[in-house]
Design an enzyme around this catalytic site. Structure first.
Site, PDB file in Angstrom:
ATOM      1  N   VAL A   1     -18.971 -10.765  -9.994  1.00 14.55           N
ATOM      2  CA  VAL A   1     -18.667 -10.578 -11.406  1.00 14.55           C
ATOM      3  C   VAL A   1     -17.264 -11.114 -11.643  1.00 14.55           C
ATOM      4  CG1 VAL A   1     -17.870  -8.201 -10.995  1.00 14.55           C
ATOM      5  CG2 VAL A   1     -18.501  -8.917 -13.307  1.00 14.55           C
TER       6      VAL A   1
ATOM      7  N   GLY B   1     -20.910 -18.380 -14.760  1.00 16.47           N
ATOM      8  CA  GLY B   1     -21.348 -17.867 -13.469  1.00 16.47           C
ATOM      9  C   GLY B   1     -22.111 -18.876 -12.638  1.00 16.47           C
TER      10      GLY B   1
ATOM     11  N   GLU C   1      -7.842  -7.409   5.585  1.00 17.93           N
ATOM     12  CA  GLU C   1      -6.971  -8.442   5.023  1.00 17.93           C
ATOM     13  C   GLU C   1      -6.200  -9.177   6.121  1.00 17.93           C
ATOM     14  OE1 GLU C   1      -4.876  -6.118   2.095  1.00 17.93           O
ATOM     15  OE2 GLU C   1      -6.803  -5.635   1.159  1.00 17.93           O
TER      16      GLU C   1
ATOM     17  N   TYR D   1       0.827  -1.209   0.000  1.00 17.52           N
ATOM     18  CA  TYR D   1       0.000   0.000   0.000  1.00 17.52           C
ATOM     19  C   TYR D   1       0.861   1.260   0.000  1.00 17.52           C
ATOM     20  CZ  TYR D   1      -4.291  -2.639   0.672  1.00 17.52           C
ATOM     21  OH  TYR D   1      -5.361  -3.485   0.490  1.00 17.52           O
TER      22      TYR D   1
END
Length: 395
Positions: free
Chosen positions: A384, A274, A140, A98
C-alpha cells in the site's frame, strides 16, 4: 517471547492501552517533534503527520505486535516486522533512534493513562517495546549489510537520465549514476526512497517503486502528482522541477513485496499507480522467458489515466501463459470492462500466489474476494502506498 511475569499484565492492560493508542501516539509525536524538530523536517512524512495516517499506522503496529506476543508466544509476526524494517532501512533509520522513540512514547503513555501506569505495567510494556524494537534493529542491520552500506548510510547521488510524462498527472524518471556505472540489481517489486530539498529547507523523503527490469543498468520510477499540502509536496516538486540532468538523492532498493523464484501461478492485481511494482515483475519475467501462468488485473479511472498502459500490454503479450484483465471506470471504446475490478469473474488456479498494490479500498476488496474463494491468506501479499494500517494483521 514475553516473560511469564509480563504476560498477564499485558493481557489485562491491552484493552486500556489499545483504546488510548490514538491519543498516546498523538501526544508521542507532539513530544518527539518538539524535542527533535529535525525529524519532522527531514525524516518523517509531513503529509502523513498532517492527515493522521502515521499515528494510525504506529498504533496499529504496536497493538498488532502485542496481540501476536499473547496469541503466539513462541513466534513473532515476521511479516509485519519485515515490512516495517524495509521501510525504516529505506529512510536510513538507526538503532540509536529507537532510544529516542522509547523516551517520548513512554512519556506519552504516562501522560494519557496517569496512575494506571504502575511500575509493573511500565515494566511489562517496556518489555513489549524492546522486543519489537530489538527485532526491528536486527532485521534492519541485516538489510544494511545486504545493501553493502553502513547503518543508515543508504543515500547515493544520482541524476535524471530521462523524463517522460506518462499521463496528465504521472511522470516517469530514469535514474543513473553520474559516473556511468550501472545501478545495482534489485528484486522485482522493490522500491527506493527519493529525498528532495523543498523551498522551506525541509528534506522530505518519499518511496517510489522501481518499475524497470531489475537487470537494466538504469532505474526507473513513476511518480503520480498528489494534490494537497503537504500531502503531495514531494510528488508536486518532482513534477514541477525535476528535469533531465538534475541531481537527486536516492536510497538503495528495499521492500519485501518481491517476486518469488518458483513456478507457481501468479496473480498481479493493481489499481492506479499501483501498477509500478507489477511492471518490474513483468519486465523480469519477460526478460527470463518465463512460462509461468500469470493473471494480470489492473483498474484505473480511464484509458487516459492509465500510466504505462501500452508497456503493460506488450509485457503480457510477451509471456505465453499470461492474460490481461482491465477495468476502467470510464472505459470509452478501450475494450476494458466498466467499473471496479472484480476478481470473482476470473478463473484462477487453486495454488495462485497473489500480489496486490493500490489504494486501501482496492486492496481490501480484492483480498476479501480472494479469501472468499479459498486463497490462503499466506499466499496474498500486498503493498500500500502510504502508512500500512495492517490489513492482514488478523491473519
Amino acid at each position: 517471547m514475553l516473560s511469564d511475569r509480563s504476560v498477564p499484565i499485558v493481557r489485562a492492560t491491552l484493552p486500556a492501552i489499545g483504546g488510548a493508542l490514538d491519543e498516546i501516539t498523538e501526544r508521542f509525536y507532539g513530544r518527539l517533534f518538539a524535542a527533535h524538530p529535525e525529524l519532522l523536517r527531514d525524516l518523517f512524512n509531513r503529509g502523513n503527520q498532517a492527515n493522521g495516517e502515521q499515528r494510525k499506522a504506529l498504533a496499529g503496529s504496536i497493538a498488532a505486535f502485542a496481540v501476536a506476543l499473547l496469541e503466539n508466544p513462541d513466534g513473532r509476526p515476521d511479516a509485519m516486522l519485515s515490512r516495517i524494517a524495509h521501510k525504516h532501512a529505506s529512510l536510513g533509520v538507526t538503532s540509536e533512534q529507537y532510544k529516542t522513540v522509547h523516551e517520548h512514547l513512554f512519556a506519552a503513555i504516562v501522560e494519557v493513562l496517569g496512575e494506571a501506569v504502575t511500575p509493573e505495567v511500565a515494566r511489562a510494556w517496556d518489555e513489549v517495546y524492546w522486543l519489537m524494537a530489538n527485532a526491528l534493529i536486527a532485521v534492519e542491520a541485516r538489510l544494511y549489510r545486504e545493501a553493502g552500506v553502513a547503518e543508515g548510510q543508504v543515500w547515493q547521488a544520482m541524476e535524471i537520465a530521462e523524463r517522460r510524462d506518462e499521463t496528465a498527472d504521472t511522470a516517469s524518471f530514469v535514474l543513473r549514476h553520474a559516473d556511468g556505472t550501472p545501478t545495482v540489481p534489485f528484486r522485482p517489486g522493490q522500491y527506493v526512497s527519493v529525498r528532495v530539498t523543498l523551498p522551506d529547507g525541509a528534506r522530505q523523503i518519499r518511496q517510489y517503486s522501481l518499475s524497470s527490469a531489475p537487470e537494466h543498468p538504469q532505474w526507473r520510477i513513476t511518480v503520480k502528482r498528489v494534490d494537497g499540502d503537504p500531502a503531495g509536496e514531494v510528488s508536486s516538486w518532482l513534477h514541477s522541477h525535476a528535469r533531465v540532468g538534475d541531481a537527486v538523492e536516492v536510497s538503495a532498493p528495499f521492500g519485501d513485496l518481491v517476486l518469488p523464484e518458483d513456478e507457481k501461478p501468479l496473480l498481479l492485481a493493481s489499481a492506479g499507480i499501483g501498477s509500478t511494482p507489477m511492471l518490474s515483475m513483468l519486465n523480469h519475467l519477460a526478460a527470463a522467458g518465463s512460462t509461468r501462468r500469470v493473471v494480470v488485473v489492473h483498474a484505473d479511472r480511464s484509458p487516459a489515466s492509465h500510466a504505462h498502459a501500452e508497456e503493460l500490454r506488450r509485457l503480457v503479450d510477451a509471456l505465453p501463459q499470461a492474460t490481461l484483465h482491465l477495468w476502467y471506470e470510464e472505459p470509452g471504446d478501450s475494450g476494458a470492462r466498466p467499473g471496479r475490478a472484480d476478481i470473482t469473474l476470473i478463473d484462477l488456479p487453486a495454488d495462485t500466489t497473489a500480489y496486490l498494490c493500490g489504494p486501501l479500498p482496492f486492496l481490501r476488496a480484492v483480498r476479501s474476494d480472494l479469501l472468499d474463494r479459498g486463497t490462503a491468506a499466506a499466499d496474498i501479499h500486498y503493498e500500500v502506498f502510504g502508512p500500512d494500517l495492517w490489513l492482514g494483521a488478523e491473519d
